[in-house]
Design an enzyme around this catalytic site. Structure first.
Site, short mmCIF file in Angstrom:
data_model
loop_
_atom_site.label_atom_id
_atom_site.label_comp_id
_atom_site.label_asym_id
_atom_site.label_seq_id
_atom_site.Cartn_x
_atom_site.Cartn_y
_atom_site.Cartn_z
N LYS A 13 4.38 0.85 0.95
CA LYS A 13 3.54 1.29 -0.42
C LYS A 13 4.26 2.59 -0.84
O LYS A 13 4.23 2.51 -2.05
CB LYS A 13 2.05 1.72 0.18
CG LYS A 13 1.23 0.61 0.90
CD LYS A 13 0.00 0.97 1.33
CE LYS A 13 -0.23 1.91 2.22
NZ LYS A 13 0.22 1.59 3.38
N ARG A 88 -9.45 2.59 1.41
CA ARG A 88 -9.10 2.26 2.66
C ARG A 88 -10.29 1.75 3.62
O ARG A 88 -10.24 1.30 4.71
CB ARG A 88 -8.67 3.52 3.71
CG ARG A 88 -7.26 3.31 3.90
CD ARG A 88 -6.77 4.57 4.73
NE ARG A 88 -5.59 4.62 5.50
CZ ARG A 88 -4.50 5.20 4.95
NH1 ARG A 88 -4.14 5.59 3.82
NH2 ARG A 88 -3.43 5.11 5.98
N ARG A 147 -3.56 3.32 14.04
CA ARG A 147 -3.52 3.33 12.52
C ARG A 147 -3.64 1.75 12.17
O ARG A 147 -4.28 1.38 11.37
CB ARG A 147 -2.46 3.92 11.94
CG ARG A 147 -2.32 5.51 11.86
CD ARG A 147 -1.23 6.19 11.65
NE ARG A 147 -0.56 6.05 10.58
CZ ARG A 147 0.81 5.97 10.43
NH1 ARG A 147 1.73 6.61 11.35
NH2 ARG A 147 1.53 5.73 9.27
P1 AMP Z 1 -1.06 7.73 5.02
O1 AMP Z 1 0.07 8.79 4.49
O2 AMP Z 1 -1.66 6.98 3.83
O3 AMP Z 1 -0.55 6.80 6.04
O4 AMP Z 1 -2.07 8.55 5.52
C1 AMP Z 1 -2.03 9.20 6.53
C2 AMP Z 1 -3.45 9.48 7.16
O5 AMP Z 1 -4.24 10.21 6.40
C3 AMP Z 1 -4.25 8.47 7.78
O6 AMP Z 1 -3.93 7.79 8.83
C4 AMP Z 1 -5.78 8.88 7.66
O7 AMP Z 1 -6.03 9.89 8.76
C5 AMP Z 1 -5.64 9.71 6.26
N1 AMP Z 1 -5.98 9.22 5.18
C6 AMP Z 1 -5.12 8.82 4.02
N2 AMP Z 1 -5.80 8.02 3.10
C7 AMP Z 1 -6.94 8.03 3.43
C8 AMP Z 1 -8.14 7.39 2.99
N3 AMP Z 1 -8.28 6.51 2.05
N4 AMP Z 1 -9.25 7.43 3.78
C9 AMP Z 1 -9.14 7.96 4.90
N5 AMP Z 1 -8.12 8.55 5.89
C10 AMP Z 1 -7.09 8.38 4.96
#
Ligand code: AMP
Length: 194
Positions: A13, A88, A147
């Site tokens: 992504k 999410r 995750r």
């Molecule tokens: P990412 O960089 O998108 O993989 O996000 C890293 C972490 O940030 C995730 O594992 C969540 O802990 C938090 N996070 C990011 N986006 C969201 C979201 N839309 N809702 C809840 N937690 C989020």
């Protein structure tokens, strides 16, 4: 153009969003990046999010929804945005629908990057190896497993959610980066012409 990129951690992504930013001059809204910035800056949100993120769990909906609601008010979002890592949960998707409705805006398309889990683990291991030691707090086997589990239970239902609204297009995310990018461009073009 307003797009959601949907897919599990490591699906590509971020890579594809950055490319779309370069090609189409839209903004990438990555809630993960915004939360990491809040953690780095030690803001109240960052302090609340830090441990939750390191464990691979989701930050509460109301926090991320508020962050996105503020961010899409910024003038640079007027030309459109790519949501990367948001929504999410179904509750976040509903909040997004309400936000857009209030502004009289709509989504062009929701693009799902489909990948298999074995490949995801390899990709994230690669990301760790290539980072030269600077790893994300949640790029470790335990947090990644969490995750993925969170993705399956809380985020995967969005595939059905957006299939029902007719906005979903699924792409094979196992292809090389350029091939995925070409398919994404095709989908965007088709949605612009529709
Ligand atoms: P990412 O960089 O998108 O993989 O996000 C890293 C972490 O940030 C995730 O594992 C969540 O802990 C938090 N996070 C990011 N986006 C969201 C979201 N839309 N809702 C809840 N937690 C989020």
């Amino acid at each position: 153009m307003r797009i959601i990129l949907l897919g599990p951690p490591g699906a590509g992504k971020g890579t594809q969003s950055k490319r779309l930013v370069e090609r189409h001059g839209v903004v990438q809204l990555s809630t993960g990046d915004m939360l990491r910035a809040a953690v780095a800056a030690g803001t109240p949100i960052g302090l609340e999010a830090k441990d939750i993120m390191a464990r691979g769990q989701l930050v509460p909906d109301e926090i991320v929804v508020a962050i996105v609601a503020d961010r899409i008010e910024e003038p640079d979002c007027a030309r459109g945005f790519i949501l990367d890592g948001f929504p999410r949960t179904v509750a976040q998707a509903e909040a997004l629908d309400a936000m857009l409705l209030e502004k009289n805006l709509s989504l062009d398309v929701v693009i799902e990057l489909k990948v298999d889990e074995v490949a995801l683990l390899a990709r994230v291991e690669n990301r760790i190896a290539e980072s030269g030691g600077e790893v994300r707090a949640d790029d470790n086997a335990e947090a990644l497993a969490k995750r993925l589990e969170v993705y399956r239970s809380q985020t995967a239902p969005l595939v059905e959610y957006y299939a029902e609204t007719g906005q979903l297009v699924s792409i094979d995310g196992m292809q090389p980066i350029e091939a995925v990018a070409a398919e994404i461009d095709k989908v965007i073009k088709a949605s612009a012409e529709a």
